[in-house]
Design an enzyme around this catalytic site. Structure first.
Site, mmCIF file in Angstrom:
data_model
loop_
_atom_site.group_PDB
_atom_site.id
_atom_site.type_symbol
_atom_site.label_atom_id
_atom_site.label_comp_id
_atom_site.label_asym_id
_atom_site.label_seq_id
_atom_site.Cartn_x
_atom_site.Cartn_y
_atom_site.Cartn_z
ATOM 1 N N GLU B 56 44.856 25.856 103.027
ATOM 2 C CA GLU B 56 46.045 25.455 103.739
ATOM 3 C C GLU B 56 46.668 26.407 103.175
ATOM 4 O O GLU B 56 47.560 27.116 104.371
ATOM 5 C CB GLU B 56 46.980 24.170 103.127
ATOM 6 N N ARG B 165 50.184 9.924 113.606
ATOM 7 C CA ARG B 165 48.960 9.272 113.570
ATOM 8 C C ARG B 165 48.499 8.592 114.699
ATOM 9 O O ARG B 165 47.678 7.937 115.628
ATOM 10 C CB ARG B 165 48.186 8.767 112.018
#
Ligand SMILES: Cc1ncc(C[n+]2csc(CCOP(=O)(O)OP(=O)(O)O)c2C)c(N)n1
Lengths: 288, 312
Positions: B56, B165
């Site tokens: 990341e 989500r």
């Protein structure tokens, strides 16, 4: 892709504007070292040790290797130089000033309020500076982005990144090392300023990074080891890097922290301490 | 019956549309493209998609380098990793130089659910709002997601967009008019204002309906942009309704509640109440269970409204 030469860019991109000879580079390197000492002494703070170890590599790039135009810093075809070890910025500023990105007189504004020459680089303030750095370990990732853009846009420019050896302790450096090889970035070259010291001592004692060459090889890089203060070796290494296809190249340049000033050489005290005016005078005399 | 749609699917589809229109759109991911839906872009434009693997920090640096070379870069991961894991990189490589990088993170808040604390993103808004130059957006539904992603692509500078989500209730129609930094008043009201974002907007609307039957007339504002904040709408709400409830799927500190309170305190002090996550991490559970446990519900908002109206 990267070994293709574009007709349109042939004239403009295939020579360095300065094209200094080795004796001229040596002369220039003494001058740059004098700038570094004067700047840091005037500012009263800064990092002389790592600036003096790195300056020959940066000089070789700007005065012989890279295609760049100081009067057009945003030229899209320019080769890019990323100073990942941002505390070495006096060396970069000295080179940028001597190659006319901004006036040499501005160098003594280093670290002063409202100066364009911030303590660590700022890409929005200083002409010729590509990256805002100073938090170690980020420059190779940034350079990978630039090198990927070159591939996407079918441009021939090279991306050069200068890392510190202490900086190789940062985890992100190795994330980036993996990915540059994975993306087959043969248009990207890293030089490591292997002065064997970091902030508080010898790298070997603080966090050993050896075997360094084997590590980079294992990560999929072409490696070259040189003396980072001998211009013939520095130039030859950058030329060799251009010929390597399918993988990135790392040049491990053995250097001396504080190089050129006897009482700063291998003296970790001068990692992040400015010379007094008296010390600066002595240093400048040695660098005449 | 409420119709639900996925904000991350909307993101994935919008990326394809943007990719067709502009060859400078480049997309990065960190081994989560099947979840963030950037794989949809990758399928159509493999040469402009880079999976950075589980890196990341490296991904943010690469994004910045691409942006510095003229690309419009979308970089995606889960919200918790796209904020906490790479904060220094966001700060120095993206925020400070104001580069054209769009972080679109899915799996925001606690509605990630069963994966538990390590995967719940409940500090992300605070972190991103603390970065000068970042525009921070939490869309209320899939339609607004599409609009926000297009606006981010069309507006130079760093953006953070947080998505969810689970599928979320649809609030807007396709003709929804979205402007960055301009909140949307979904319901007029004179007794109290509920300011919400993300999944809490739909719950705020439901709460307002119920409250109406009890004689409380609530204004509902979708404050989709946290930074820059629509100060005008907040001041108007404080002046005209005299009480404010802020609802968000985030920790109390540094999120929408803190930011609204700062404006209210400075410009027009009125009683306020906050529906958010108290000072602790949530555990594993179904999204709805976790929301109920934390009071991030229609009833939670109703309770806060009743409380704050009494203080007027
Ligand atoms: C992320 C981060 N941690 C710590 C520092 C403080 N710091 C500045 S220079 C330095 C040592 C760097 O060593 P090296 O890369 O070998 O540089 P050189 O010896 O060439 O100056 C440290 C720890 C920093 N700038 N960034």
């Amino acid at each position: 892709m990267s070994n293709r030469i574009k007709v349109a860019s042939q004239d403009s991109t295939h020579s360095n504007l300065f094209d200094l000879s080795i004796p001229e580079l040596e002369e220039m390197s003494r001058k740059l070292r004098r700038h570094i000492i004067t700047m840091i002494a005037t500012a009263g703070s800064g990092h002389p040790g790592g600036s003096l170890s790195a300056v020959d590599i940066i000089a070789a790039l700007y005065f012989k290797i890279m295609h760049h135009d100081p009067h057009n810093p945003g030229w899209e075809e320019r080769d890019r130089f990323i100073l990942s070890k941002g505390h070495g910025t006096p060396a970069l500023y000295a080179v940028l000033a001597e190659s006319d990105y901004f006036p040499v007189e501005e160098l003594t504004t280093l670290r002063k309020l409202d100066s364009r020459l911030q303590g660590h680089t700022d890409r929005n303030l200083t002409p010729g500076v590509e990256m805002s750095a100073g938090s170690l370990g980020q420059g190779l990732s940034f350079g990978i982005g630039i090198a990927l853009a070159a591939k996407l846009d079918d441009r021939d420019y090279q991306t050069y990144i200068l890392l510190g050896d202490g900086e190789c302790e940062e985890g992100q450096t190795w994330e980036a090392a993996l990915s540059a090889a994975h993306f087959k970035l043969d248009n990207l070259t890293v030089a490591i300023d292997r002065n064997r010291q970091q902030l508080s001592g010898w790298t070997r004692n603080i966090m050993d990074i050896e075997p360094l060459n084997e590590k980079w090889q294992a990560f999929g890089w072409h490696t070259i080891e040189i003396d980072g203060h001998r211009f013939n070796q520095v130039l030859a290494a950058f030329e060799e890097a251009k010929t390597i296809k399918g993988k990135p190249t790392v040049i491990i340049a053995q250097t001396i922290k504080g190089k050129g000033v006897s009482f700063m050489e291998n003296n970790v005290e001068f990692h992040g301490k400015a010379p007094t005016l008296e010390e600066a005078k002595r240093a400048l005399k040695e660098l005449e | 019956m409420t119709v639900e749609a996925s904000t991350r699917e909307a993101y994935g589809r919008t990326l394809i549309e943007l990719g067709r229109q502009n060859k400078d759109i480049v997309v990065l991911d960190a081994d989560l493209s099947l979840s963030t839906m950037t794989h949809l872009f990758a399928q159509e434009f493999p040469e402009r998609f880079f999976d950075c693997g589980l890196e990341e920090q490296n991904m943010i640096g690469i994004a910045a380098g691409l942006a510095a070379s003229g690309k419009i870069v979308f970089a995606s991961s889960f919200a918790v990793f796209a904020s906490c894991r790479c904060f220094d990189q966001l700060r120095l490589c993206v925020s400070q130089p104001k580069l054209n990088v769009k972080i679109v993170a899915t799996h925001g808040g606690i509605t990630v659910g069963e994966d538990g604390t390590s995967h719940h993103a409940i500090e992300d808004l605070s972190l991103y709002c603390s970065l000068p130059s970042f525009t921070v957006i939490v869309p209320a539904d899939a339609v607004e997601t599409t609009k926000a992603v297009k606006a981010a692509a069309a507006t130079y500078g760093p953006f953070y967009i947080r998505l969810s989500r689970p599928r979320t209730p649809l609030i807007y129609h396709e003709d929804h008019h979205f402007i960055v930094g301009k909140s949307i008043t979904l319901r007029r009201g004179k007794d109290v204002t509920i300011i919400a974002l993300g999944i809490m907007v739909a719950k705020a609307l439901q709460a307002a309906q119920k409250l109406a039957t009890q004689g409380i007339d609530s204004r509902v504002i979708d404050m989709h942009t946290l930074n820059p904040l629509d100060e005008e709408a907040i001041i108007k709400a404080a002046s005209q309704t005299g009480a404010i409830v802020v609802a968000e799927e985030h920790l109390a500190h540094g999120g929408l509640g803190s930011r609204v309170a700062q404006i209210v305190a400075k410009e027009k002090p009125v009683p306020m109440a906050f529906v958010n996550l108290k000072d602790q991490y949530a555990l594993s559970g179904k999204p709805e269970e976790l929301l109920r446990r934390s009071g991030l519900t229609t009833e939670g908002i109703e309770g806060a409204v009743k409380q704050v109206v009494q203080k007027k």
